[in-house]
Scaffold this motif. Structure first.
Motif, short mmCIF file in Angstrom:
data_model
loop_
_atom_site.label_atom_id
_atom_site.label_comp_id
_atom_site.label_asym_id
_atom_site.label_seq_id
_atom_site.Cartn_x
_atom_site.Cartn_y
_atom_site.Cartn_z
N GLU A 43 37.21 44.70 33.89
CA GLU A 43 37.93 44.46 35.14
C GLU A 43 37.56 43.10 35.73
OE1 GLU A 43 37.26 47.85 37.63
OE2 GLU A 43 38.24 49.22 36.21
N ALA A 44 36.29 42.72 35.63
CA ALA A 44 35.89 41.39 36.10
C ALA A 44 36.62 40.32 35.29
CB ALA A 44 34.38 41.21 35.99
N THR B 270 37.03 41.07 44.71
CA THR B 270 37.33 42.38 44.13
C THR B 270 38.02 43.23 45.18
OG1 THR B 270 35.37 42.26 42.71
CG2 THR B 270 36.33 44.44 43.09
N LYS B 271 39.22 43.67 44.85
CA LYS B 271 39.97 44.50 45.78
C LYS B 271 40.62 45.65 45.04
CE LYS B 271 40.95 40.75 49.05
NZ LYS B 271 40.01 41.24 50.07
N ALA B 272 40.89 46.73 45.79
CA ALA B 272 41.57 47.88 45.21
C ALA B 272 42.92 47.46 44.65
CB ALA B 272 41.74 48.97 46.26
N GLY B 273 43.26 47.99 43.50
CA GLY B 273 44.55 47.71 42.90
C GLY B 273 44.56 46.53 41.95
N ALA C 270 46.77 43.79 36.99
CA ALA C 270 46.61 43.17 35.67
C ALA C 270 47.29 43.99 34.58
CB ALA C 270 45.12 43.02 35.36
N GLU C 271 47.11 45.31 34.63
CA GLU C 271 47.70 46.13 33.58
C GLU C 271 49.22 46.16 33.66
OE1 GLU C 271 45.58 49.84 33.90
OE2 GLU C 271 43.98 49.13 32.57
N ASP C 272 49.75 46.01 34.85
CA ASP C 272 51.21 45.94 34.97
C ASP C 272 51.73 44.63 34.39
OD1 ASP C 272 51.28 48.43 36.10
OD2 ASP C 272 51.50 47.74 38.16
N PHE C 273 50.95 43.56 34.50
CA PHE C 273 51.34 42.31 33.84
C PHE C 273 51.31 42.49 32.33
CE2 PHE C 273 50.31 37.95 32.24
CZ PHE C 273 51.49 37.34 32.63
N LEU C 274 50.28 43.18 31.83
CA LEU C 274 50.22 43.45 30.40
C LEU C 274 51.40 44.30 29.95
CD1 LEU C 274 46.40 44.20 29.97
CD2 LEU C 274 47.62 42.14 29.28
#
Length: 504
Positions: free
Chosen positions: A348-349, A360-363, A368-372
């Motif tokens: 995640e980092a 670092t924030k929620a979501g 990132a995974e939605d971009f993937l």
């Protein structure tokens, strides 16, 4: 190679290197003494001057006939004690009780000026007692791939074995076709693997198991010697290093191809470059190894396979953790369960860094995974898509059509882009600073299969210019290098036909 006056004084001849072989001191249960079998008509193809400088070897030594003779097994240093390592391993999920170095021989170990260990291993050095009826040779094709990729991974900041030099020969070696034999000189603090421990566990040789653990701790984890339970502390360190390594593989889009336990480093290094691949288009189920018919080592499965392999190592270490088997299992399980937390923190980092997020924030992971998911849905290039994202304009009415037009589903990109813009504004992101930060972690150049293939084909025809050029480009993966723009282009259509297998 530029060197400071201090470093020049440390450069030594081959014979004056501080040579030893601590692994040979472990005794015959751990290895077999074996002399390299010389290749016919050897010639030096490429020499890594930067790594030579780190080891303390004068790069000018590569021009001496004695250097090539030593590499080829025709000249032995006084302190040389070549050995082939014994180990076992789980291969594609099935335990094989004895494997070992079938085509690699440890020539010795060098201590550099700072006291760091560099174990030098010749790959393709001929048959050993562990060759299992093989010829013990490496071919030029696979040797070039490892030579380029191990150094490319190092430049990307991924822990890995290194490659000091590459030699070719006039000797024919048969794989799927007749190829020429080659030698690769690998360098790493140690080539001990998970399977090095498994072989003694499954043989019930717990004295040797303890001795190996003591050796690894003393030479590579000396800070653990004072722990209440040094072997448990060792397991914890290996779990952490492996989790971080797997996160780094995922972040650069690297697929190993053969994540057997005999290919897993006890130091958390990328080890044994056989069939591997950097993804071109983002495909979570990407399988780089043509021999992996079931997709066991697919890209998206690598983190879980890392954990599975650690469970095998934990099993092998049980006799060293506690005299009571139940207590030992509880101790190992507690450390084993740290894996996902460490992996997720590192991954995640890394994703935040790839998106240019400082805080670092929620979501953030979902973003990132939605971009993937966008990349996967539209078969977009993994490396270039993150690199291009650095050019995103977070202004209210900004024109990001250059990014938008790469996607088939432009409306889906627009929705994601608004979320990304809002997230950047929440931390007061500056576009210029973010762009520079993203370009420091999102490479422009990786070793794509078609680039390696072009270097291989030219080398097989006797021309090594492309190999040297590609080696130099990959040492600066984050730099623009405008003179080499073609090496950062999306792969040509013919690249899809390239396959690599366990013979690669």
């Amino acid at each position: 190679m530029s060197t400071s006056p201090a470093s020049v004084t440390r450069l030594r001849s081959l014979e004056s290197l501080d040579f030893t072989n601590s692994y040979a001191r472990l005794g015959p249960a751990f290895h077999t003494p074996v002399e390299p079998t010389p290749l016919s008509e050897p010639h030096l193809i490429s020499f890594n001057t930067a790594l030579a400088g780190q080891i303390g070897l004068d790069p000018a030594e590569a021009a001496r006939p004695e250097f090539l003779a030593w590499l080829n097994g025709e000249y032995r240093l006084p302190a040389g004690e070549p050995v082939a390592m014994l180990y076992a391993g789980h291969q594609f999920g099935h335990f094989v009780p004895q494997l070992g170095d079938g085509r690699a021989i440890i020539l010795g170990e060098v201590l550099d000026a700072d006291g760091r260990r560099w174990e030098l291993q010749s790959k393709g050095a001929g048959p050993t007692p562990y060759s299992r009826n093989g010829d013990g040779r490496a071919v030029l094709r696979s040797s070039i791939r490892e030579y380029l990729c191990s150094e490319a991974m190092h430049a990307l900041g991924v822990p890995t074995t290194r490659a000091l030099c590459l030699a070719g020969s006039g000797e024919e070696v048969y794989r799927e076709r007749i190829e020429t034999g080659a030698l690769l000189l690998r360098a790493a603090p140690s080539h001990v693997r998970f399977g090095s421990f498994e072989v003694f566990y499954y043989r019930g040789q717990f004295t040797q198991l303890q001795r190996l653990a003591d050796y690894v701790i003393a030479h590579h984890y000396p800070e653990l010697q004072q722990a209440d339970n040094p072997c448990l502390a060792l397991y914890r360190e290996v779990v952490e290093r492996t989790a971080r390594l797997l996160a780094q593989w995922q972040l650069v889009g690297f697929a190993h191809g053969v994540m057997n336990t005999d290919n897993m480093s006890i130091l958390g290094l990328t080890l044994d470059y056989g069939p591997f691949g950097f993804m071109d288009t983002f495909e979570p189920g990407f399988v780089c190894n043509h021999s992996d018919h079931a997709g066991r080592y697919a890209f998206e499965r690598q983190p879980d396979i890392g954990l599975w392999n650690l469970s095998c190592l934990g099993q092998a270490l049980l006799p060293l953790l506690d005299e009571d088997p139940g207590a030992a299992a509880e101790l190992a399980t507690a450390r084993f369960e740290d894996y996902h937390e460490i992996f997720n923190q590192c991954y995640e980092a890394g994703l935040r860094a790839k998106l240019g997020l400082r805080e670092t924030k929620a979501g953030d992971r979902a973003l990132a995974e939605d971009f993937l998911a966008l990349l996967a849905a539209d078969a977009r290039d993994y490396t270039l898509s993150f690199r291009r994202l650095a050019g995103f304009d977070s202004g209210e009415n900004a024109d990001n059509s250059g990014l938008r037009d790469q996607f088939i589903n432009r409306e889906a990109f627009d929705v994601w882009a608004r979320r990304y813009r809002d997230r950047l504004r929440r931390e007061g992101s500056d576009d210029a600073e973010r762009r520079a930060a993203m370009n420091r972690v999102n490479p422009k150049y990786v070793l794509r299969n078609h680039l390696a293939q072009q270097a291989i084909e030219q080398a097989e025809a006797g021309s090594y210019g492309e190999l040297e050029r590609l080696h130099a480009i990959l040492q600066r993966p984050f730099d623009e290098q405008p003179e080499h723009e073609a090496y950062a282009a999306e792969p040509p259509d013919w690249a899809r036909s390239i396959t690599v297998s366990c013979s690669s």
